[in-house]
Scaffold this motif. Structure first.
Motif, PDB file in Angstrom:
ATOM      1  N   ALA B 129       1.242  13.473 -13.412  1.00 16.73           N
ATOM      2  CA  ALA B 129       2.257  14.498 -13.697  1.00 16.73           C
ATOM      3  C   ALA B 129       1.853  15.849 -13.114  1.00 16.73           C
ATOM      4  CB  ALA B 129       2.459  14.618 -15.208  1.00 16.73           C
ATOM      5  N   LYS B 130       0.586  15.958 -12.734  1.00 17.84           N
ATOM      6  CA  LYS B 130       0.104  17.212 -12.146  1.00 17.84           C
ATOM      7  C   LYS B 130       0.360  17.194 -10.645  1.00 17.84           C
ATOM      8  CE  LYS B 130      -1.668  19.079 -15.842  1.00 17.84           C
ATOM      9  NZ  LYS B 130      -2.989  18.894 -16.419  1.00 17.84           N
ATOM     10  N   PRO B 131       0.579  18.358 -10.053  1.00 19.11           N
ATOM     11  CA  PRO B 131       0.764  18.366  -8.592  1.00 19.11           C
ATOM     12  C   PRO B 131      -0.544  17.998  -7.889  1.00 19.11           C
ATOM     13  CG  PRO B 131       0.793  20.605  -9.503  1.00 19.11           C
ATOM     14  CD  PRO B 131       0.677  19.674 -10.656  1.00 19.11           C
ATOM     15  N   GLY B 132      -0.384  17.547  -6.661  1.00 20.85           N
ATOM     16  CA  GLY B 132      -1.578  17.245  -5.859  1.00 20.85           C
ATOM     17  C   GLY B 132      -2.019  15.807  -6.000  1.00 20.85           C
ATOM     18  N   HIS B 133      -3.084  15.483  -5.300  1.00 14.94           N
ATOM     19  CA  HIS B 133      -3.613  14.132  -5.259  1.00 14.94           C
ATOM     20  C   HIS B 133      -5.112  14.208  -5.515  1.00 14.94           C
ATOM     21  CE1 HIS B 133      -3.513   9.892  -4.037  1.00 14.94           C
ATOM     22  NE2 HIS B 133      -4.681  10.122  -3.441  1.00 14.94           N
ATOM     23  N   PRO B 134      -5.646  13.289  -6.319  1.00 11.76           N
ATOM     24  CA  PRO B 134      -7.048  13.452  -6.744  1.00 11.76           C
ATOM     25  C   PRO B 134      -8.099  13.138  -5.681  1.00 11.76           C
ATOM     26  CG  PRO B 134      -6.098  11.471  -7.705  1.00 11.76           C
ATOM     27  CD  PRO B 134      -4.988  12.172  -7.000  1.00 11.76           C
ATOM     28  N   PHE B 135      -7.685  12.543  -4.571  1.00 11.31           N
ATOM     29  CA  PHE B 135      -8.683  12.177  -3.561  1.00 11.31           C
ATOM     30  C   PHE B 135      -8.390  12.898  -2.244  1.00 11.31           C
ATOM     31  CE2 PHE B 135      -8.312   8.609  -6.498  1.00 11.31           C
ATOM     32  CZ  PHE B 135      -9.636   8.472  -6.901  1.00 11.31           C
ATOM     33  N   THR B 136      -9.440  13.077  -1.439  1.00 12.11           N
ATOM     34  CA  THR B 136      -9.243  13.712  -0.142  1.00 12.11           C
ATOM     35  C   THR B 136      -9.735  12.774   0.955  1.00 12.11           C
ATOM     36  OG1 THR B 136     -11.365  14.795  -0.477  1.00 12.11           O
ATOM     37  CG2 THR B 136      -9.390  16.107  -0.901  1.00 12.11           C
ATOM     38  N   ARG B 137      -9.203  12.933   2.132  1.00 12.26           N
ATOM     39  CA  ARG B 137      -9.599  12.091   3.265  1.00 12.26           C
ATOM     40  C   ARG B 137     -10.916  12.559   3.843  1.00 12.26           C
ATOM     41  NH1 ARG B 137      -5.952  11.051   8.081  1.00 12.26           N
ATOM     42  NH2 ARG B 137      -7.235   9.185   8.149  1.00 12.26           N
ATOM     43  N   ALA B 138     -11.687  11.595   4.304  1.00 10.36           N
ATOM     44  CA  ALA B 138     -12.889  11.948   5.063  1.00 10.36           C
ATOM     45  C   ALA B 138     -12.436  12.369   6.468  1.00 10.36           C
ATOM     46  CB  ALA B 138     -13.810  10.739   5.143  1.00 10.36           C
ATOM     47  N   ALA B 139     -13.340  12.894   7.231  1.00  4.30           N
ATOM     48  CA  ALA B 139     -13.006  13.324   8.596  1.00  4.30           C
ATOM     49  C   ALA B 139     -12.461  12.131   9.401  1.00  4.30           C
ATOM     50  CB  ALA B 139     -14.255  13.868   9.279  1.00  4.30           C
ATOM     51  N   ASP B 140     -11.523  12.412  10.290  1.00  2.00           N
ATOM     52  CA  ASP B 140     -10.877  11.364  11.079  1.00  2.00           C
ATOM     53  C   ASP B 140     -11.916  10.545  11.860  1.00  2.00           C
ATOM     54  OD1 ASP B 140      -9.012   9.836  12.302  1.00  2.00           O
ATOM     55  OD2 ASP B 140      -8.329  11.386  13.710  1.00  2.00           O
ATOM     56  N   THR B 141     -11.788   9.225  11.744  1.00  2.00           N
ATOM     57  CA  THR B 141     -12.755   8.357  12.420  1.00  2.00           C
ATOM     58  C   THR B 141     -12.280   7.923  13.788  1.00  2.00           C
ATOM     59  OG1 THR B 141     -11.734   6.383  11.492  1.00  2.00           O
ATOM     60  CG2 THR B 141     -13.536   7.384  10.219  1.00  2.00           C
ATOM     61  N   ARG B 160      -7.523   3.160   0.461  1.00  2.00           N
ATOM     62  CA  ARG B 160      -8.987   3.214   0.593  1.00  2.00           C
ATOM     63  C   ARG B 160      -9.371   3.512   2.046  1.00  2.00           C
ATOM     64  NH1 ARG B 160     -13.399   2.152  -2.883  1.00  2.00           N
ATOM     65  NH2 ARG B 160     -11.779   2.658  -4.403  1.00  2.00           N
ATOM     66  N   LEU B 161      -8.632   2.899   2.992  1.00  2.00           N
ATOM     67  CA  LEU B 161      -8.922   3.141   4.408  1.00  2.00           C
ATOM     68  C   LEU B 161      -8.645   4.591   4.786  1.00  2.00           C
ATOM     69  CD1 LEU B 161      -7.389  -0.135   5.918  1.00  2.00           C
ATOM     70  CD2 LEU B 161      -9.824   0.494   5.938  1.00  2.00           C
ATOM     71  N   ALA B 162      -7.541   5.120   4.272  1.00  2.00           N
ATOM     72  CA  ALA B 162      -7.183   6.506   4.578  1.00  2.00           C
ATOM     73  C   ALA B 162      -8.258   7.449   4.043  1.00  2.00           C
ATOM     74  CB  ALA B 162      -5.819   6.842   3.972  1.00  2.00           C
ATOM     75  N   MET B 163      -8.768   7.124   2.837  1.00  2.00           N
ATOM     76  CA  MET B 163      -9.811   7.940   2.232  1.00  2.00           C
ATOM     77  C   MET B 163     -11.050   7.998   3.116  1.00  2.00           C
ATOM     78  SD  MET B 163     -10.193   7.311  -1.812  1.00  2.00           S
ATOM     79  CE  MET B 163     -11.939   7.223  -1.982  1.00  2.00           C
ATOM     80  N   LYS B 164     -11.287   6.877   3.795  1.00  2.00           N
ATOM     81  CA  LYS B 164     -12.476   6.800   4.651  1.00  2.00           C
ATOM     82  C   LYS B 164     -12.271   7.500   5.992  1.00  2.00           C
ATOM     83  CE  LYS B 164     -14.693   3.624   2.036  1.00  2.00           C
ATOM     84  NZ  LYS B 164     -15.986   3.905   1.364  1.00  2.00           N
ATOM     85  N   GLY B 165     -11.038   7.992   6.210  1.00  2.00           N
ATOM     86  CA  GLY B 165     -10.784   8.737   7.441  1.00  2.00           C
ATOM     87  C   GLY B 165     -10.107   7.944   8.546  1.00  2.00           C
ATOM     88  N   HIS B 166      -9.690   6.713   8.227  1.00  2.00           N
ATOM     89  CA  HIS B 166      -9.002   5.909   9.239  1.00  2.00           C
ATOM     90  C   HIS B 166      -7.502   6.224   9.244  1.00  2.00           C
ATOM     91  CE1 HIS B 166     -12.769   3.819   9.383  1.00  2.00           C
ATOM     92  NE2 HIS B 166     -12.652   3.390   8.141  1.00  2.00           N
ATOM     93  N   VAL B 199       4.185   4.982  -5.125  1.00  2.00           N
ATOM     94  CA  VAL B 199       3.976   4.860  -3.679  1.00  2.00           C
ATOM     95  C   VAL B 199       3.876   6.253  -3.058  1.00  2.00           C
ATOM     96  CG1 VAL B 199       5.002   4.117  -1.496  1.00  2.00           C
ATOM     97  CG2 VAL B 199       5.095   2.602  -3.515  1.00  2.00           C
ATOM     98  N   GLU B 200       4.788   7.107  -3.441  1.00  2.00           N
ATOM     99  CA  GLU B 200       4.826   8.456  -2.883  1.00  2.00           C
ATOM    100  C   GLU B 200       3.537   9.220  -3.214  1.00  2.00           C
ATOM    101  OE1 GLU B 200       7.705  12.143  -3.705  1.00  2.00           O
ATOM    102  OE2 GLU B 200       8.725  10.201  -3.542  1.00  2.00           O
ATOM    103  N   TRP B 201       3.119   9.068  -4.475  1.00  2.00           N
ATOM    104  CA  TRP B 201       1.899   9.758  -4.937  1.00  2.00           C
ATOM    105  C   TRP B 201       0.675   9.242  -4.181  1.00  2.00           C
ATOM    106  CZ3 TRP B 201      -2.351   7.522  -7.410  1.00  2.00           C
ATOM    107  CH2 TRP B 201      -3.244   8.420  -8.011  1.00  2.00           C
ATOM    108  N   LEU B 202       0.643   7.935  -4.001  1.00  3.14           N
ATOM    109  CA  LEU B 202      -0.490   7.305  -3.316  1.00  3.14           C
ATOM    110  C   LEU B 202      -0.564   7.761  -1.863  1.00  3.14           C
ATOM    111  CD1 LEU B 202      -1.379   3.568  -3.687  1.00  3.14           C
ATOM    112  CD2 LEU B 202      -1.020   4.483  -1.410  1.00  3.14           C
ATOM    113  N   LEU B 203       0.615   7.884  -1.223  1.00  4.81           N
ATOM    114  CA  LEU B 203       0.642   8.255   0.190  1.00  4.81           C
ATOM    115  C   LEU B 203       0.236   9.710   0.407  1.00  4.81           C
ATOM    116  CD1 LEU B 203       3.913   6.437   1.366  1.00  4.81           C
ATOM    117  CD2 LEU B 203       1.533   5.718   1.729  1.00  4.81           C
ATOM    118  N   ALA B 204       0.204  10.477  -0.676  1.00  5.91           N
ATOM    119  CA  ALA B 204      -0.160  11.890  -0.547  1.00  5.91           C
ATOM    120  C   ALA B 204      -1.599  12.076  -0.088  1.00  5.91           C
ATOM    121  CB  ALA B 204       0.069  12.615  -1.882  1.00  5.91           C
ATOM    122  N   ILE B 205      -2.384  11.011  -0.071  1.00 12.49           N
ATOM    123  CA  ILE B 205      -3.733  11.093   0.488  1.00 12.49           C
ATOM    124  C   ILE B 205      -3.671  11.515   1.953  1.00 12.49           C
ATOM    125  CG2 ILE B 205      -3.749   8.609   1.063  1.00 12.49           C
ATOM    126  CD1 ILE B 205      -6.903  10.248  -0.075  1.00 12.49           C
TER     127      ILE B 205
END
Lengths: 434, 441
Positions: B129-141, B160-166, B199-205
């Motif tokens: 319910a809070k704005p934003g997304h709890p995880f951030t992406r690693a640098a682009d691989t 998980r892949l996006a989180m790793k920077g892919h 889905v929308e929230w998840l894609l916010a990564i």
């Protein structure tokens, strides 16, 4: 049926459960309802001098800590003595005592630490027909800053002096209420006795800050952006109160000084424990403030059932029964060996005993592949932590090793002799004496 | 004139909008903050907790419950999401009674487990319910991965892949993502468009492109991307294989549920007066219960084996019967009768002898103007290059298929139960292995 009637310093009541001096006993309306509910007696909320009454805060007076499901465990207050005129209180005390002659009505007092004010107020109280007075030397907040309450209770000489005045200017029994905010509770009790007190009552509340508002960084309860310490009471303080009661009861100087036990009494069992440690009766406040006056009915029925079951005929038969068993650590038998035992039928496999023992104690609980928990007697020192953290009552117990059994941890056989620190070879004091 | 529950045939508007809204409201309404504290207080914070072991995604349940109990539900949500990015949906749809809550020590002690599922929902709802997304992406691989299927396995893998920077591209044949969360499960388990919100929230990564309504052959994907993950689910529906199955109104339960989930107005959905659902799984229960909630007068679920063999949990069976569904055990369909459209269905009783199902010879007939088939789904259109195990894509414990740089997970892959939470775990684990593979070499 057990006889629950109580006679405390000559004051009779139908049961040993009194309401302590506090908000529940501040006025006639409450006290009548309390007596109708079954309370044996009350200590009327502390009266001050005649004249303009004290003034309380008009913001929150209480702070609390809670257990599961907001069960109130500890209560803190910054309320002062009665804020109603002296004359009103005296009239109401007289009226209540007239209508409830069989109940104890004791009046709590707190006036400046000078002879005049005490000499003046005592006859006024005596005139109400009250059964006795309780000297409030305990309140740790507000009044203490004005040289009263715990400011007196922390100086044994003042206690003795004021008690002596009260015995001099009144025929009523005098109970001295002690503050726990002191290093050695025996000293004020001895002082009260020297002053001629008929009894002591304890404990009053403990200096406390229950919480801090982390948004504003202000202690709670908060009054207009500031907080001050209050007095702590309720179930959480019971162990402290029991210990202090026991110290006075087993002190040879005060062993015959009657004690009114106070501090976290919430059930009949708490009350019975205070009696066993030497209290002649008990006083209750937080439990009534949490659940209402009706709880006394459970206290009466519970105490009665337990006494019947154990064959204790009267309250007096119970008082002080645990005192001879209270001693110092150095007297404890170091040859007494027990080991934890886990009942696999009642174990629910939560693993709390394992986590506690493995991480913080003696690595004496083993966990199998299928999460069955068992005791390694070779490591178990019988510390009891596993029992204390086990959520299933009675699942883990301590088994006493019998004479002839070998303690797997030390390899020594239990020989049935008593051996304590006073005679132990590792005690340097013993070696020095040789 | 509107229809009633007693109107013959397959008609819409059996119930009023108000009744339908009530019927399709949240099955387990969210806990309020006080209820959550009370429920959280019951957790014993077990060592090596059985609930965590029972969870396919191995969420640290005692930790997240303690975080709720100490007034930090957002930390609790991070504990959950770090293991299972679909923790919000799993809190709604997991059969907790056969997973974490079944092994809760308070179930052992008192027959009343800690409400793990509802506490998980409390934590995840609070954070989402809070704005934003709890995880951030690693640098682009610089690595690119194609994910086929935007269901739980694909979404979990992609996140998980996006989180790793892919850089991830998800392809899905349907009009929108979510897979069975969006099209498959009962409406009362995921109300107010939760599947799409998730889905929308998840894609916010970030770093994930979704291409809907699109299918690309595996060979093309394998050429264009560094790795491919298949999370295509089971799109085929098993046939009854009995006479009359081709009659009108003998339908796939999954299509019915999908139509229901996508309907803007439930009242407009036609439903039979007498509905028979064949099958014993969650899909069968979802179809039967929702038929009843739409206003069907008689709904009967028929399962060929006994109660104990039913894959729908006891909780689901009780739910069905509490809504007025009749469950008949130990009976299998023999033929569908009717003139063009189904009118009745004949069953034969069965018994299990030496582990084998056989007819007893006794039969009975149920009137049915609508029949839903829910006897399982199958993999359809798997690329020929992939080895199969049974009727699913063969994978190892890391989700690797027989083809290099192709992973698979979820219902389409071998191993594990066909559950959202299992798919989430498999997608996550495949992503970790893809990452290790692409970055290690």
């Amino acid at each position: 049926m057990a006889d629950l009637t109580s006679e405390f310093v000559g004051i009779k009541s139908p049961n040993p459960f009194w309401l302590a001096s506090a908000p529940p006993t501040d006025k006639e309306y409450n006290v009548r309802r309390a007596f109708e509910a079954g309370w044996g007696g009350v200590v009327w909320k502390t009266l001050g001098e005649a004249g303009p009454p004290i003034v309380n805060v008009s913001g929150p007076r209480y702070g609390a800590i809670w257990g599961a499901d907001r069960r109130l465990l500890g209560l803190n207050n910054i309320e002062l003595i009665t804020d109603r005129p002296l004359e009103t209180n005296l009239q109401e005390i007289k009226s209540v005592k007239r209508d409830y002659p069989d109940r104890a009505v004791v009046v709590s007092l707190m006036v400046p630490c000078e002879e005049g004010p005490w000499k003046k107020i005592l006859p006024l109280v005596e005139d109400t027909g009250a059964d006795g007075v309780e000297l409030n030397f305990g309140c740790p907040h507000g009044m203490a800053e004005r040289g009263m309450g715990s400011a007196v209770g922390q100086v044994p000489e003042y206690i003795e002096m004021v008690t002596r005045w009260c015995k001099q200017y009144s025929r009523m029994p005098v109970i001295v209420k002690l503050t726990p905010n002191i290093a050695d509770i025996r000293k004020p009790a001895e002082a009260a006795q020297r002053g001629g007190a008929d009894a002591v009552s304890l404990i009053n509340t403990i200096n406390s800050i229950t919480s801090v508002n982390l948004d504003d960084f202000i202690p709670e309860p908060t009054i207009d952006g500031r907080g001050a310490h209050g007095g702590y009471c309720g179930p959480a303080v019971k162990p402290i109160a029991l210990s202090m009661v026991s110290e006075i009861a087993r002190n040879p100087e005060t062993t015959n000084l009657p004690i009114s036990g106070i501090g976290g009494v919430t059930t009949w069992r708490d009350g019975a424990e205070f009696l066993a440690l030497g209290a002649g009766n008990v006083q209750v406040c937080t439990a009534a403030m949490t659940y209402g006056f009706k709880i006394v009915q459970e206290m009466i029925s519970g105490l009665s059932e337990w006494m019947d079951e154990k064959g204790h005929a009267s309250v007096a038969d119970v008082v002080g029964r645990a005192v001879p068993n209270c001693g110092d650590w150095q007297d404890l038998n170091l040859n007494y060996i027990t080991k934890a035992e886990i009942n696999q039928d009642s174990c629910i496999n939560c693993g709390r005993c394992f986590a506690a023992c493995e991480d913080t104690s003696h690595q004496a609980i083993l966990m199998s592949e299928d999460r069955t928990f068992s005791v390694d007697e070779g490591e178990c020192v019988a510390c009891n932590l596993c029992i204390n953290v086990c959520p299933v009552e009675g699942c883990i117990t301590m088994r006493e090793l019998q004479v002839g059994e070998v303690d797997e941890r030390t390899g020594r056989e239990v020989d049935g002799t008593h051996g304590d620190w006073t005679t132990h070879p590792n005690n340097p004091a013993v070696a020095a004496a040789e | 004139m509107t229809a009633s529950i007693a109107t013959d045939g397959i008609v819409s508007n059996r119930l009023s909008g108000e009744e339908l809204a009530e019927n399709f409201s949240d099955l387990h309404p969210p806990l309020d903050p006080h209820e959550a504290l009370v429920a959280a207080d019951r957790c014993y914070f077990c060592h090596d907790a059985p609930c965590t072991t029972a969870c396919p995604t191995e969420i640290d349940i005692p930790l997240f419950i303690r975080q709720i109990a100490t007034g930090t539900p957002e930390s609790a949500a991070r504990t959950i999401f770090s293991q299972n990015i679909l923790g919000g949906m799993c809190a709604r749809v997991c059969p907790t009674e056969t997973l974490c809550e079944e092994v809760c020590v308070r179930e052992t002690a008192e027959g009343k487990p800690v409400k793990i599922g509802r506490l998980q929902r409390y934590a995840t709802d609070t954070l989402m319910a809070k704005p934003g997304h709890p995880f951030t992406r690693a640098a682009d691989t610089g690595k690119t991965i194609a994910v086929l299927g935007a269901g739980p396995a694909g979404l979990s893998c992609a996140h998980r892949l996006a989180m790793k920077g892919h850089a991830v591209t998800i392809y899905d044949l349907r009009s929108k993502g979510g897979g069975l969360n969006e099209f498959g499960i009962a409406a009362y388990k995921s109300v107010d468009g939760y599947a799409q919100d998730e889905v929308e929230w998840l894609l916010a990564i970030g770093g994930i492109t979704v291409e809907c309504g699109k299918s690309v052959p595996l060979s093309e994907l394998a050429d264009a991307f560094d790795a491919v993950f298949l999370g295509v689910g089971l799109s085929g529906v098993n046939a009854l294989g009995v006479e009359g199955e081709d009659k009108n109104n003998v339908l796939d339960a999954v299509s019915f549920i999908s139509d229901l989930r996508q309907a803007d107005d439930l009242a407009s959905l036609p439903i039979g007066r007498r509905v028979v659902v064949i099958g014993g799984g969650m899909t069968a229960v979802d179809a039967a219960v929702q038929s009843k909630l739409l206003g069907a007068q008689d709904v009967t679920m028929v399962y060929r084996r006994g109660r104990e063999a039913m894959s729908a949990s006891e909780f689901e069976q009780v739910l069905a019967t509490s809504k007025g569904v009749r469950i008949i055990y130990n009976a299998q369909p023999l033929r569908v009768t009717g003139n063009g459209a189904a009118a009745a269905i004949e069953f034969g009783y069965t018994e299990t002898v030496d582990g084998k199902l056989r007819p007893t010879g006794e039969t009975f007939t149920l009137a049915a103007d609508q029949v839903f088939k829910a006897i399982g789904q199958t993999l359809e259109g798997a690329p020929d290059a992939l080895n199969l195990e049974g009727r699913k894509i063969a994978v190892d414990e890391n989700g690797r298929t027989s083809v290099k740089n192709v992973w698979a997970g979820g219902d389409c892959a071998s191993g594990g139960d066909d559950l959202t939470v299992t798919a989430a775990a498999e997608g996550r684990d495949a992503a970790e292995d893809i990452h290790t593979t692409l970055m290690g070499g």
